[in-house]
Design a protein around this motif. Structure first.
Motif, PDB file in Angstrom:
ATOM      1  N   ASP A 132       0.788  -1.067  -0.093  1.00  0.00           N
ATOM      2  CA  ASP A 132      -0.089  -0.157   0.029  1.00  0.00           C
ATOM      3  C   ASP A 132       0.934   1.303   0.001  1.00  0.00           C
ATOM      4  O   ASP A 132       0.378   2.413   0.092  1.00  0.00           O
ATOM      5  N   ARG A 133       2.143   0.899   0.211  1.00  0.00           N
ATOM      6  CA  ARG A 133       3.037   2.200  -0.074  1.00  0.00           C
ATOM      7  C   ARG A 133       4.135   2.119  -0.938  1.00  0.00           C
ATOM      8  O   ARG A 133       4.727   0.806  -0.956  1.00  0.00           O
ATOM      9  N   GLU A 134       4.512   2.887  -1.652  1.00  0.00           N
ATOM     10  CA  GLU A 134       5.657   2.762  -2.841  1.00  0.00           C
ATOM     11  C   GLU A 134       6.853   2.399  -2.347  1.00  0.00           C
ATOM     12  O   GLU A 134       7.561   1.663  -2.522  1.00  0.00           O
ATOM     13  N   HIS A 135       6.925   3.158  -0.922  1.00  0.00           N
ATOM     14  CA  HIS A 135       8.540   2.910  -0.597  1.00  0.00           C
ATOM     15  C   HIS A 135       8.530   1.594   0.421  1.00  0.00           C
ATOM     16  O   HIS A 135       9.657   1.334   1.052  1.00  0.00           O
ATOM     17  N   ASP A 136       7.613   0.733   0.241  1.00  0.00           N
ATOM     18  CA  ASP A 136       7.565  -0.625   1.137  1.00  0.00           C
ATOM     19  C   ASP A 136       7.908  -1.472   0.035  1.00  0.00           C
ATOM     20  O   ASP A 136       7.320  -2.185  -0.694  1.00  0.00           O
ATOM     21  N   ASP A 137       9.452  -1.799   0.073  1.00  0.00           N
ATOM     22  CA  ASP A 137       9.872  -2.729  -1.078  1.00  0.00           C
ATOM     23  C   ASP A 137       9.991  -4.168  -0.282  1.00  0.00           C
ATOM     24  O   ASP A 137      10.453  -5.337  -1.016  1.00  0.00           O
ATOM     25  N   ARG A 138       9.590  -4.200   0.958  1.00  0.00           N
ATOM     26  CA  ARG A 138       9.639  -5.742   1.486  1.00  0.00           C
ATOM     27  C   ARG A 138       8.638  -6.671   1.316  1.00  0.00           C
ATOM     28  O   ARG A 138       7.346  -6.246   1.640  1.00  0.00           O
ATOM     29  N   PRO A 139       9.007  -7.728   1.135  1.00  0.00           N
ATOM     30  CA  PRO A 139       7.793  -8.924   0.542  1.00  0.00           C
ATOM     31  C   PRO A 139       7.167  -9.360   2.001  1.00  0.00           C
ATOM     32  O   PRO A 139       7.741  -9.263   2.891  1.00  0.00           O
ATOM     33  N   THR A 140       6.054  -9.634   1.634  1.00  0.00           N
ATOM     34  CA  THR A 140       5.236 -10.440   2.623  1.00  0.00           C
ATOM     35  C   THR A 140       5.864 -11.807   3.039  1.00  0.00           C
ATOM     36  O   THR A 140       6.419 -12.490   1.898  1.00  0.00           O
ATOM     37  N   THR A 141       6.159 -12.095   4.275  1.00  0.00           N
ATOM     38  CA  THR A 141       6.729 -13.378   4.720  1.00  0.00           C
ATOM     39  C   THR A 141       5.607 -14.397   4.938  1.00  0.00           C
ATOM     40  O   THR A 141       4.620 -14.061   5.480  1.00  0.00           O
ATOM     41  N   ILE A 142       5.779 -15.542   4.292  1.00  0.00           N
ATOM     42  CA  ILE A 142       4.732 -16.495   4.569  1.00  0.00           C
ATOM     43  C   ILE A 142       5.743 -17.795   5.283  1.00  0.00           C
ATOM     44  O   ILE A 142       6.509 -18.141   4.610  1.00  0.00           O
ATOM     45  N   LEU A 143       5.020 -17.862   6.404  1.00  0.00           N
ATOM     46  CA  LEU A 143       5.606 -19.263   6.909  1.00  0.00           C
ATOM     47  C   LEU A 143       5.076 -20.358   6.690  1.00  0.00           C
ATOM     48  O   LEU A 143       4.177 -20.905   6.882  1.00  0.00           O
ATOM     49  N   VAL A 144       5.783 -21.248   6.014  1.00  0.00           N
ATOM     50  CA  VAL A 144       5.358 -22.600   5.029  1.00  0.00           C
ATOM     51  C   VAL A 144       5.986 -23.873   5.747  1.00  0.00           C
ATOM     52  O   VAL A 144       7.161 -23.721   6.325  1.00  0.00           O
ATOM     53  N   HIS A 145       5.427 -24.976   5.474  1.00  0.00           N
ATOM     54  CA  HIS A 145       6.083 -26.170   5.724  1.00  0.00           C
ATOM     55  C   HIS A 145       7.399 -26.448   5.177  1.00  0.00           C
ATOM     56  O   HIS A 145       7.381 -25.720   3.802  1.00  0.00           O
ATOM     57  N   ALA A 146       8.273 -27.008   5.389  1.00  0.00           N
ATOM     58  CA  ALA A 146       9.515 -27.335   4.769  1.00  0.00           C
ATOM     59  C   ALA A 146       8.899 -28.162   3.531  1.00  0.00           C
ATOM     60  O   ALA A 146       7.997 -28.796   3.473  1.00  0.00           O
ATOM     61  N   ALA A 147       9.859 -28.002   2.525  1.00  0.00           N
ATOM     62  CA  ALA A 147       9.819 -28.560   1.229  1.00  0.00           C
ATOM     63  C   ALA A 147       9.339 -30.078   1.346  1.00  0.00           C
ATOM     64  O   ALA A 147       8.665 -30.553   0.717  1.00  0.00           O
ATOM     65  N   ASN A 148      10.212 -30.823   2.147  1.00  0.00           N
ATOM     66  CA  ASN A 148       9.752 -32.275   2.087  1.00  0.00           C
ATOM     67  C   ASN A 148       8.589 -32.718   2.805  1.00  0.00           C
ATOM     68  O   ASN A 148       7.996 -33.707   2.866  1.00  0.00           O
ATOM     69  N   GLU A 149       7.938 -31.884   3.527  1.00  0.00           N
ATOM     70  CA  GLU A 149       6.520 -31.740   4.066  1.00  0.00           C
ATOM     71  C   GLU A 149       5.335 -31.347   3.313  1.00  0.00           C
ATOM     72  O   GLU A 149       4.383 -31.369   3.610  1.00  0.00           O
ATOM     73  N   ARG A 150       5.648 -31.057   2.058  1.00  0.00           N
ATOM     74  CA  ARG A 150       4.496 -30.347   1.375  1.00  0.00           C
ATOM     75  C   ARG A 150       3.972 -31.228   0.018  1.00  0.00           C
ATOM     76  O   ARG A 150       4.967 -32.045  -0.289  1.00  0.00           O
ATOM     77  N   ASP A 151       2.969 -31.233  -0.095  1.00  0.00           N
ATOM     78  CA  ASP A 151       2.393 -32.063  -1.276  1.00  0.00           C
ATOM     79  C   ASP A 151       2.719 -31.012  -2.560  1.00  0.00           C
ATOM     80  O   ASP A 151       3.012 -29.982  -2.403  1.00  0.00           O
ATOM     81  N   SER A 152       2.370 -31.817  -3.777  1.00  0.00           N
ATOM     82  CA  SER A 152       2.711 -31.061  -4.909  1.00  0.00           C
ATOM     83  C   SER A 152       1.793 -29.769  -5.000  1.00  0.00           C
ATOM     84  O   SER A 152       2.182 -28.730  -5.621  1.00  0.00           O
ATOM     85  N   ALA A 153       0.447 -30.010  -4.595  1.00  0.00           N
ATOM     86  CA  ALA A 153      -0.363 -28.756  -4.748  1.00  0.00           C
ATOM     87  C   ALA A 153       0.180 -27.620  -3.778  1.00  0.00           C
ATOM     88  O   ALA A 153       0.157 -26.478  -4.246  1.00  0.00           O
ATOM     89  N   THR A 154       0.500 -27.984  -2.827  1.00  0.00           N
ATOM     90  CA  THR A 154       1.019 -27.058  -1.682  1.00  0.00           C
ATOM     91  C   THR A 154       2.095 -26.289  -2.559  1.00  0.00           C
ATOM     92  O   THR A 154       2.485 -25.081  -2.548  1.00  0.00           O
ATOM     93  N   ASP A 155       3.167 -27.143  -3.074  1.00  0.00           N
ATOM     94  CA  ASP A 155       4.388 -26.697  -3.588  1.00  0.00           C
ATOM     95  C   ASP A 155       4.032 -25.795  -4.689  1.00  0.00           C
ATOM     96  O   ASP A 155       4.672 -24.516  -4.991  1.00  0.00           O
ATOM     97  N   ALA A 156       2.987 -25.991  -5.522  1.00  0.00           N
ATOM     98  CA  ALA A 156       2.554 -25.366  -6.559  1.00  0.00           C
ATOM     99  C   ALA A 156       2.057 -23.791  -6.005  1.00  0.00           C
ATOM    100  O   ALA A 156       2.428 -22.665  -6.809  1.00  0.00           O
ATOM    101  N   ARG A 157       1.479 -23.852  -4.935  1.00  0.00           N
ATOM    102  CA  ARG A 157       0.873 -22.561  -4.343  1.00  0.00           C
ATOM    103  C   ARG A 157       2.131 -21.749  -3.816  1.00  0.00           C
ATOM    104  O   ARG A 157       2.200 -20.462  -4.181  1.00  0.00           O
ATOM    105  N   CYS A 158       3.115 -22.479  -3.423  1.00  0.00           N
ATOM    106  CA  CYS A 158       4.277 -21.734  -2.882  1.00  0.00           C
ATOM    107  C   CYS A 158       5.059 -20.904  -4.225  1.00  0.00           C
ATOM    108  O   CYS A 158       5.372 -19.931  -3.914  1.00  0.00           O
ATOM    109  N   THR A 159       5.063 -21.639  -5.160  1.00  0.00           N
ATOM    110  CA  THR A 159       5.804 -21.140  -6.499  1.00  0.00           C
ATOM    111  C   THR A 159       4.935 -19.700  -6.789  1.00  0.00           C
ATOM    112  O   THR A 159       5.556 -18.975  -7.048  1.00  0.00           O
ATOM    113  N   ALA A 160       3.702 -20.099  -6.904  1.00  0.00           N
ATOM    114  CA  ALA A 160       2.811 -18.992  -7.271  1.00  0.00           C
ATOM    115  C   ALA A 160       2.878 -17.768  -6.166  1.00  0.00           C
ATOM    116  O   ALA A 160       3.100 -16.486  -6.820  1.00  0.00           O
ATOM    117  N   LEU A 161       2.918 -17.753  -4.968  1.00  0.00           N
ATOM    118  CA  LEU A 161       3.132 -16.797  -4.022  1.00  0.00           C
ATOM    119  C   LEU A 161       4.530 -16.149  -4.062  1.00  0.00           C
ATOM    120  O   LEU A 161       4.566 -14.737  -4.180  1.00  0.00           O
TER     121      LEU A 161
END
Ligand code: AOF
Ligand code: ZN
Length: 405
Positions: A251-280
Protein backbone atom coordinates in the motif's frame (compact mmCIF):
# COMPACT_ATOMS: atom_id res chain seq x y z
CA UNK A 1 25.86 -5.28 51.22
CA UNK A 2 24.85 -4.48 47.69
CA UNK A 3 21.86 -2.21 48.02
CA UNK A 4 21.71 0.54 45.41
CA UNK A 5 22.63 2.94 48.24
CA UNK A 6 25.94 1.35 49.09
CA UNK A 7 26.84 0.62 45.45
CA UNK A 8 26.25 4.18 44.46
CA UNK A 9 28.03 5.90 47.34
CA UNK A 10 31.11 3.71 47.06
CA UNK A 11 32.28 5.16 43.79
CA UNK A 12 30.62 8.54 43.38
CA UNK A 13 29.83 11.55 45.53
CA UNK A 14 26.35 11.69 43.96
CA UNK A 15 23.45 10.78 46.22
CA UNK A 16 21.73 7.50 45.26
CA UNK A 17 18.42 9.34 44.86
CA UNK A 18 20.03 11.58 42.25
CA UNK A 19 21.38 8.57 40.40
CA UNK A 20 17.99 6.87 40.47
CA UNK A 21 16.30 10.04 39.22
CA UNK A 22 18.86 10.32 36.41
CA UNK A 23 18.23 6.70 35.42
CA UNK A 24 14.46 7.34 35.51
CA UNK A 25 15.01 10.29 33.18
CA UNK A 26 17.33 8.28 30.91
CA UNK A 27 14.64 5.58 30.59
CA UNK A 28 11.98 8.16 29.78
CA UNK A 29 13.97 9.76 26.98
CA UNK A 30 15.14 6.38 25.66
CA UNK A 31 11.48 5.54 24.99
CA UNK A 32 11.41 8.29 22.36
CA UNK A 33 13.49 5.91 20.27
CA UNK A 34 10.69 3.28 20.31
CA UNK A 35 10.07 2.26 16.73
CA UNK A 36 13.26 3.90 15.47
CA UNK A 37 16.02 2.23 17.46
CA UNK A 38 14.99 -1.40 16.84
CA UNK A 39 16.45 -3.91 16.27
CA UNK A 40 19.01 -2.04 18.39
CA UNK A 41 18.06 -1.46 22.01
CA UNK A 42 16.43 1.76 23.15
CA UNK A 43 19.07 3.59 25.19
CA UNK A 44 19.02 6.87 27.12
CA UNK A 45 21.91 8.84 28.64
CA UNK A 46 21.99 11.77 31.08
CA UNK A 47 25.12 13.77 31.97
CA UNK A 48 25.35 15.17 35.51
CA UNK A 49 27.80 17.72 36.87
CA UNK A 50 29.59 16.98 40.18
CA UNK A 51 26.68 18.57 42.09
CA UNK A 52 24.17 16.29 40.42
CA UNK A 53 22.74 18.99 38.13
CA UNK A 54 21.80 17.72 34.70
CA UNK A 55 24.12 19.02 31.95
CA UNK A 56 22.61 17.29 28.94
CA UNK A 57 20.81 14.20 27.72
CA UNK A 58 20.59 12.01 24.63
CA UNK A 59 18.89 8.90 23.34
CA UNK A 60 19.37 6.39 20.52
CA UNK A 61 16.88 7.67 17.97
CA UNK A 62 17.54 5.50 14.95
CA UNK A 63 19.24 2.20 14.25
CA UNK A 64 22.45 3.13 12.44
CA UNK A 65 22.43 6.62 13.98
CA UNK A 66 24.42 8.03 16.91
CA UNK A 67 24.24 6.20 20.23
CA UNK A 68 22.70 7.82 23.31
CA UNK A 69 26.05 8.68 24.89
CA UNK A 70 27.26 10.43 21.74
CA UNK A 71 24.10 12.54 21.60
CA UNK A 72 24.48 13.55 25.26
CA UNK A 73 28.21 14.32 24.83
CA UNK A 74 27.51 16.44 21.76
CA UNK A 75 24.92 18.45 23.62
CA UNK A 76 27.29 18.97 26.56
CA UNK A 77 30.40 20.04 24.64
CA UNK A 78 33.22 21.05 27.02
CA UNK A 79 30.95 20.71 30.03
CA UNK A 80 31.35 16.92 29.80
CA UNK A 81 34.81 17.15 31.36
CA UNK A 82 34.65 15.81 34.93
CA UNK A 83 30.95 14.92 34.57
CA UNK A 84 29.10 11.67 35.32
CA UNK A 85 27.38 9.83 32.46
CA UNK A 86 24.29 7.88 33.55
CA UNK A 87 23.28 5.36 30.86
CA UNK A 88 20.56 2.72 30.72
CA UNK A 89 22.89 0.26 28.90
CA UNK A 90 26.61 -0.40 29.26
CA UNK A 91 28.46 1.81 26.74
CA UNK A 92 29.55 -0.12 23.68
CA UNK A 93 33.16 -0.89 22.95
CA UNK A 94 32.99 -1.65 19.25
CA UNK A 95 32.81 0.11 15.96
CA UNK A 96 29.62 -1.17 14.36
CA UNK A 97 27.48 1.26 12.40
CA UNK A 98 28.75 3.88 14.91
CA UNK A 99 30.74 3.87 18.14
CA UNK A 100 32.62 2.95 20.18
CA UNK A 101 30.98 4.98 22.95
CA UNK A 102 33.73 3.95 25.40
CA UNK A 103 36.27 5.94 23.35
CA UNK A 104 33.92 8.90 22.91
CA UNK A 105 33.38 9.02 26.70
CA UNK A 106 37.14 8.84 27.33
CA UNK A 107 37.87 11.58 24.80
CA UNK A 108 35.33 13.86 26.45
CA UNK A 109 37.03 13.70 29.84
CA UNK A 110 34.08 12.10 31.65
CA UNK A 111 35.04 11.20 35.23
CA UNK A 112 32.42 8.58 36.05
CA UNK A 113 30.05 6.26 34.15
CA UNK A 114 26.99 4.68 35.73
CA UNK A 115 25.09 2.07 33.72
CA UNK A 116 22.07 -0.09 34.57
CA UNK A 117 22.17 -3.09 32.20
CA UNK A 118 25.25 -4.94 30.94
CA UNK A 119 25.38 -5.18 27.14
CA UNK A 120 24.77 -8.83 26.20
CA UNK A 121 25.96 -8.30 22.63
CA UNK A 122 29.28 -10.17 22.41
CA UNK A 123 30.41 -7.87 19.62
CA UNK A 124 29.69 -4.60 21.44
CA UNK A 125 30.17 -5.38 25.14
CA UNK A 126 33.30 -4.54 27.15
CA UNK A 127 32.79 -0.78 27.43
CA UNK A 128 32.71 -0.90 31.24
CA UNK A 129 36.05 -2.72 31.45
CA UNK A 130 37.64 -0.46 28.84
CA UNK A 131 36.61 2.67 30.75
CA UNK A 132 37.70 1.23 34.08
CA UNK A 133 41.11 0.29 32.65
CA UNK A 134 41.52 3.87 31.46
CA UNK A 135 40.91 5.19 34.97
CA UNK A 136 37.24 6.20 34.74
CA UNK A 137 35.04 5.32 37.75
CA UNK A 138 32.47 2.84 36.51
CA UNK A 139 29.44 1.71 38.49
CA UNK A 140 26.76 -0.84 37.67
CA UNK A 141 23.48 0.26 39.25
CA UNK A 142 20.59 -2.08 38.37
CA UNK A 143 17.34 -0.27 37.54
CA UNK A 144 14.01 -1.97 36.79
CA UNK A 145 12.94 0.57 34.17
CA UNK A 146 16.20 0.19 32.27
CA UNK A 147 15.95 -3.61 32.43
CA UNK A 148 12.42 -3.35 31.05
CA UNK A 149 13.60 -1.12 28.22
CA UNK A 150 16.23 -3.64 27.17
CA UNK A 151 13.91 -6.68 27.22
CA UNK A 152 13.37 -7.08 23.46
CA UNK A 153 17.08 -6.62 22.82
CA UNK A 154 18.05 -9.04 25.59
CA UNK A 155 15.59 -11.60 24.25
CA UNK A 156 17.06 -11.38 20.77
CA UNK A 157 20.59 -11.70 22.10
CA UNK A 158 20.00 -14.45 24.66
CA UNK A 159 17.20 -16.46 23.11
CA UNK A 160 17.86 -15.68 19.45
CA UNK A 161 14.24 -14.73 18.80
CA UNK A 162 12.21 -11.51 18.68
CA UNK A 163 10.10 -10.10 21.50
CA UNK A 164 6.56 -11.29 20.78
CA UNK A 165 3.49 -9.30 21.81
CA UNK A 166 -0.07 -10.38 21.02
CA UNK A 167 -3.01 -8.03 20.93
CA UNK A 168 -6.68 -8.76 20.64
CA UNK A 169 -10.07 -7.28 21.42
CA UNK A 170 -12.69 -9.33 23.21
CA UNK A 171 -16.06 -9.05 24.86
CA UNK A 172 -16.46 -9.18 28.66
CA UNK A 173 -17.14 -12.90 28.34
CA UNK A 174 -14.06 -13.56 26.24
CA UNK A 175 -15.43 -13.69 22.68
CA UNK A 176 -13.18 -12.30 19.96
CA UNK A 177 -15.73 -12.83 17.19
CA UNK A 178 -19.23 -14.19 16.66
CA UNK A 179 -19.56 -17.76 15.43
CA UNK A 180 -19.95 -16.39 11.88
CA UNK A 181 -16.60 -14.62 12.22
CA UNK A 182 -17.92 -11.08 12.64
CA UNK A 183 -15.53 -9.10 14.82
CA UNK A 184 -15.59 -5.57 13.40
CA UNK A 185 -15.69 -3.79 15.66
CA UNK A 186 -15.65 -5.04 19.19
CA UNK A 187 -13.30 -2.38 20.51
CA UNK A 188 -13.74 1.37 20.20
CA UNK A 189 -11.89 3.87 18.02
CA UNK A 190 -9.40 4.85 20.73
CA UNK A 191 -8.31 1.25 21.14
CA UNK A 192 -7.99 0.76 17.40
CA UNK A 193 -5.94 3.91 17.02
CA UNK A 194 -3.56 2.61 19.64
CA UNK A 195 -3.15 -0.61 17.67
CA UNK A 196 -2.27 1.35 14.52
CA UNK A 197 0.31 3.32 16.48
CA UNK A 198 1.88 0.07 17.69
CA UNK A 199 1.87 -1.33 14.16
CA UNK A 200 3.96 1.68 13.18
CA UNK A 201 6.56 0.90 15.84
CA UNK A 202 7.17 -2.85 15.57
CA UNK A 203 9.52 -4.61 13.19
CA UNK A 204 6.97 -7.21 12.12
CA UNK A 205 3.25 -8.01 12.31
CA UNK A 206 2.30 -11.68 12.39
CA UNK A 207 -1.08 -13.23 11.74
CA UNK A 208 -2.48 -16.70 11.05
CA UNK A 209 -3.86 -17.94 7.74
CA UNK A 210 -7.34 -18.27 9.27
CA UNK A 211 -7.42 -14.53 9.91
CA UNK A 212 -6.18 -13.79 6.38
CA UNK A 213 -8.92 -15.97 4.85
CA UNK A 214 -11.65 -14.62 7.12
CA UNK A 215 -10.85 -10.91 7.58
CA UNK A 216 -8.45 -10.18 4.70
CA UNK A 217 -6.50 -7.70 6.88
CA UNK A 218 -3.96 -5.23 5.47
CA UNK A 219 -1.78 -5.31 8.61
CA UNK A 220 -0.60 -1.79 7.97
CA UNK A 221 -0.43 1.23 10.26
CA UNK A 222 -3.05 3.73 9.12
CA UNK A 223 -3.93 7.22 10.31
CA UNK A 224 -0.83 7.55 12.52
CA UNK A 225 2.73 8.68 12.00
CA UNK A 226 4.97 5.70 11.47
CA UNK A 227 8.41 5.20 12.91
CA UNK A 228 8.93 2.20 10.65
CA UNK A 229 7.11 -0.04 8.20
CA UNK A 230 6.57 -3.44 9.72
CA UNK A 231 7.21 -6.60 7.79
CA UNK A 232 3.99 -8.51 7.32
CA UNK A 233 4.15 -12.20 8.18
CA UNK A 234 1.51 -14.90 7.73
CA UNK A 235 1.68 -18.21 9.60
CA UNK A 236 0.44 -20.31 6.72
CA UNK A 237 2.00 -23.81 6.80
CA UNK A 238 0.06 -25.00 3.72
CA UNK A 239 0.49 -21.81 1.68
CA UNK A 240 -3.23 -21.04 1.39
CA UNK A 241 -2.80 -17.25 1.29
CA UNK A 242 -4.81 -16.05 -1.75
CA UNK A 243 -2.69 -14.30 -4.37
CA UNK A 244 -5.03 -11.32 -4.18
CA UNK A 245 -5.10 -11.12 -0.36
CA UNK A 246 -4.57 -7.59 0.93
CA UNK A 247 -1.42 -8.67 2.78
CA UNK A 248 0.07 -9.50 -0.64
CA UNK A 249 -0.41 -6.00 -2.01
CA UNK A 250 1.83 -3.06 -1.19
CA UNK A 251 0.00 0.00 0.00
CA UNK A 252 3.08 2.17 0.07
CA UNK A 253 5.47 2.77 -2.81
CA UNK A 254 8.45 2.87 -0.50
CA UNK A 255 7.65 -0.52 1.03
CA UNK A 256 9.81 -2.90 -0.92
CA UNK A 257 9.81 -5.67 1.66
CA UNK A 258 7.89 -8.72 0.57
CA UNK A 259 5.23 -10.35 2.69
CA UNK A 260 6.73 -13.29 4.54
CA UNK A 261 4.82 -16.56 4.50
CA UNK A 262 5.76 -19.21 7.07
CA UNK A 263 5.30 -22.53 5.25
CA UNK A 264 6.05 -26.18 5.85
CA UNK A 265 9.50 -27.34 4.78
CA UNK A 266 9.73 -28.58 1.17
CA UNK A 267 9.88 -32.25 2.20
CA UNK A 268 6.57 -31.88 4.09
CA UNK A 269 4.62 -30.31 1.23
CA UNK A 270 2.46 -32.09 -1.32
CA UNK A 271 2.67 -31.05 -4.95
CA UNK A 272 -0.42 -28.81 -4.78
CA UNK A 273 1.06 -26.90 -1.83
CA UNK A 274 4.34 -26.68 -3.67
CA UNK A 275 2.57 -25.13 -6.65
CA UNK A 276 0.89 -22.55 -4.39
CA UNK A 277 4.29 -21.73 -2.87
CA UNK A 278 5.71 -21.13 -6.33
CA UNK A 279 2.80 -18.86 -7.25
CA UNK A 280 3.13 -16.87 -4.00
CA UNK A 281 6.88 -16.48 -4.52
CA UNK A 282 6.24 -15.31 -8.10
CA UNK A 283 3.93 -12.65 -6.65
CA UNK A 284 6.82 -11.41 -4.53
CA UNK A 285 6.24 -13.27 -1.24
CA UNK A 286 9.20 -14.48 0.71
CA UNK A 287 8.74 -18.05 1.92
CA UNK A 288 10.34 -19.10 5.19
CA UNK A 289 10.20 -22.77 6.10
CA UNK A 290 9.00 -23.78 9.53
CA UNK A 291 11.26 -26.79 9.92
CA UNK A 292 9.76 -29.57 12.00
CA UNK A 293 6.02 -29.81 11.35
CA UNK A 294 4.14 -26.96 12.95
CA UNK A 295 6.92 -25.57 15.15
CA UNK A 296 7.11 -21.77 14.95
CA UNK A 297 10.31 -21.32 16.97
CA UNK A 298 12.71 -21.94 14.02
CA UNK A 299 10.95 -19.27 11.96
CA UNK A 300 11.21 -16.83 14.87
CA UNK A 301 14.94 -17.56 15.09
CA UNK A 302 15.24 -16.88 11.39
CA UNK A 303 13.48 -13.53 11.85
CA UNK A 304 15.78 -12.54 14.73
CA UNK A 305 18.80 -13.17 12.53
CA UNK A 306 17.07 -11.15 9.85
CA UNK A 307 17.02 -8.14 12.20
CA UNK A 308 13.47 -8.44 13.60
CA UNK A 309 13.47 -7.49 17.29
CA UNK A 310 9.75 -6.99 17.90
CA UNK A 311 6.70 -8.84 16.56
CA UNK A 312 3.06 -7.89 17.06
CA UNK A 313 0.71 -10.87 16.77
CA UNK A 314 -2.77 -10.08 15.47
CA UNK A 315 -4.75 -13.32 15.65
CA UNK A 316 -5.88 -15.88 15.13
CA UNK A 317 -6.62 -18.29 17.91
CA UNK A 318 -4.67 -21.24 16.52
CA UNK A 319 -1.52 -19.18 16.09
CA UNK A 320 -1.81 -17.71 19.58
CA UNK A 321 -2.33 -21.15 21.15
CA UNK A 322 0.72 -22.43 19.32
CA UNK A 323 2.91 -19.52 20.44
CA UNK A 324 1.83 -20.10 24.04
CA UNK A 325 2.55 -23.81 23.74
CA UNK A 326 6.04 -23.11 22.41
CA UNK A 327 6.69 -20.57 25.23
CA UNK A 328 7.12 -17.83 22.66
CA UNK A 329 4.53 -15.39 23.93
CA UNK A 330 6.07 -12.52 25.91
CA UNK A 331 3.23 -10.04 26.31
CA UNK A 332 -0.41 -9.41 25.51
CA UNK A 333 -2.50 -6.28 25.16
CA UNK A 334 -6.11 -7.25 25.68
CA UNK A 335 -8.87 -4.75 24.93
CA UNK A 336 -12.07 -5.69 26.73
CA UNK A 337 -15.13 -4.14 25.09
CA UNK A 338 -18.35 -3.63 27.08
CA UNK A 339 -20.40 -6.45 25.53
CA UNK A 340 -21.63 -9.78 26.81
CA UNK A 341 -21.89 -11.96 23.72
CA UNK A 342 -23.33 -14.98 25.55
CA UNK A 343 -22.90 -17.49 22.77
CA UNK A 344 -21.80 -21.12 23.11
CA UNK A 345 -19.81 -21.16 19.89
CA UNK A 346 -18.40 -17.63 19.74
CA UNK A 347 -14.69 -17.53 18.89
CA UNK A 348 -12.03 -17.28 21.56
CA UNK A 349 -8.65 -15.54 21.53
CA UNK A 350 -6.58 -18.72 21.79
CA UNK A 351 -7.24 -22.31 20.77
CA UNK A 352 -5.45 -25.58 21.39
CA UNK A 353 -5.38 -28.37 23.93
CA UNK A 354 -4.80 -27.10 27.44
CA UNK A 355 -3.08 -29.24 30.08
CA UNK A 356 -5.52 -30.95 32.44
CA UNK A 357 -4.41 -28.98 35.50
CA UNK A 358 -4.58 -25.24 35.98
CA UNK A 359 -1.21 -25.38 37.72
CA UNK A 360 0.37 -26.51 34.44
CA UNK A 361 -0.81 -23.42 32.55
CA UNK A 362 1.67 -20.53 32.60
CA UNK A 363 0.36 -17.55 34.54
CA UNK A 364 1.08 -14.06 33.22
CA UNK A 365 1.79 -11.01 35.33
CA UNK A 366 -0.72 -8.17 35.09
CA UNK A 367 1.42 -5.11 34.35
CA UNK A 368 -1.24 -2.45 33.87
CA UNK A 369 -4.97 -1.79 33.62
CA UNK A 370 -6.09 1.31 31.76
CA UNK A 371 -9.21 2.77 30.26
CA UNK A 372 -9.32 3.49 26.51
CA UNK A 373 -12.64 5.11 25.70
CA UNK A 374 -15.21 2.59 26.85
CA UNK A 375 -12.76 -0.32 26.66
CA UNK A 376 -10.53 -1.67 29.41
CA UNK A 377 -6.95 -2.30 28.34
CA UNK A 378 -5.13 -5.08 30.17
CA UNK A 379 -1.40 -5.48 29.76
CA UNK A 380 0.02 -8.92 30.60
CA UNK A 381 3.52 -10.35 30.54
CA UNK A 382 4.61 -13.97 30.62
CA UNK A 383 8.35 -13.39 30.46
CA UNK A 384 10.19 -12.62 33.70
CA UNK A 385 12.38 -9.50 33.74
CA UNK A 386 15.50 -11.43 34.67
CA UNK A 387 15.19 -14.18 32.09
CA UNK A 388 18.34 -16.26 31.68
CA UNK A 389 19.33 -18.08 28.46
CA UNK A 390 18.11 -21.36 30.00
CA UNK A 391 14.57 -19.95 30.22
CA UNK A 392 14.35 -19.67 26.46
CA UNK A 393 12.19 -22.75 26.05
CA UNK A 394 13.14 -26.00 24.40
CA UNK A 395 14.37 -24.40 21.20
CA UNK A 396 16.03 -21.39 22.81
CA UNK A 397 19.76 -20.89 22.46
CA UNK A 398 22.19 -18.05 22.69
CA UNK A 399 23.14 -16.19 19.59
CA UNK A 400 26.73 -16.74 18.52
CA UNK A 401 28.87 -13.64 17.96
CA UNK A 402 28.78 -14.20 14.21
CA UNK A 403 25.00 -13.96 14.21
CA UNK A 404 24.90 -10.75 16.22
CA UNK A 405 24.24 -7.43 14.56
C1 AOF B 1 25.57 2.13 23.34
N1 AOF B 1 24.69 3.16 23.25
O1 AOF B 1 22.82 4.07 22.49
C2 AOF B 1 23.23 1.83 21.95
C3 AOF B 1 24.13 0.74 22.12
O2 AOF B 1 25.46 -0.92 14.99
P1 AOF B 1 25.72 0.02 16.10
O3 AOF B 1 27.05 0.72 15.99
O4 AOF B 1 24.62 1.03 16.30
O5 AOF B 1 25.83 -0.82 17.43
C4 AOF B 1 24.72 -1.49 17.92
C5 AOF B 1 25.08 -2.21 19.20
O6 AOF B 1 25.53 -1.27 20.18
C6 AOF B 1 23.85 -2.89 19.79
O7 AOF B 1 23.73 -4.20 19.32
C7 AOF B 1 24.16 -2.83 21.28
O8 AOF B 1 25.05 -3.86 21.65
C8 AOF B 1 24.86 -1.50 21.40
N2 AOF B 1 23.85 -0.45 21.58
N3 AOF B 1 25.25 0.93 22.84
O9 AOF B 1 26.67 2.30 23.89
C9 AOF B 1 23.55 3.07 22.57
N4 AOF B 1 22.08 1.71 21.23
ZN1 ZN C 1 27.69 2.95 21.72
Amino acid sequence: MSTPHSIATEGTPLHPNLIRAALDRAVRIALRGHGGAEPNPMVGCVLLDPHGEQISEGFHRQCGGPHAEVEALRAAGDRARGATAVVTLEPCNHRGRTGPCSEALLASGIACVIYAVADPNPLAQGGAARLRDAGVRVLHVPHAGAAELALPFLTRMRCARPWITAKWAQSIDGAVALANGESQWLSGTRSRKMVHRERGRVDAILTGIGTVLEDDPQLTARGVSRARIAQRIVYDPDARTPLDAKVMTKDREHDDRPTTILVHAANERDSATDARCTALAARGARLVELGQRGLIAPAMQFLAKDGVATVLVEGGGGLLGRLLQEHLLDEAWVFVAPLLVADDVARRAARGHAPEALAAIPRARLLAVRQRGSDALLHYRWTPLDRKPSDAGSTGRSMSPRESP
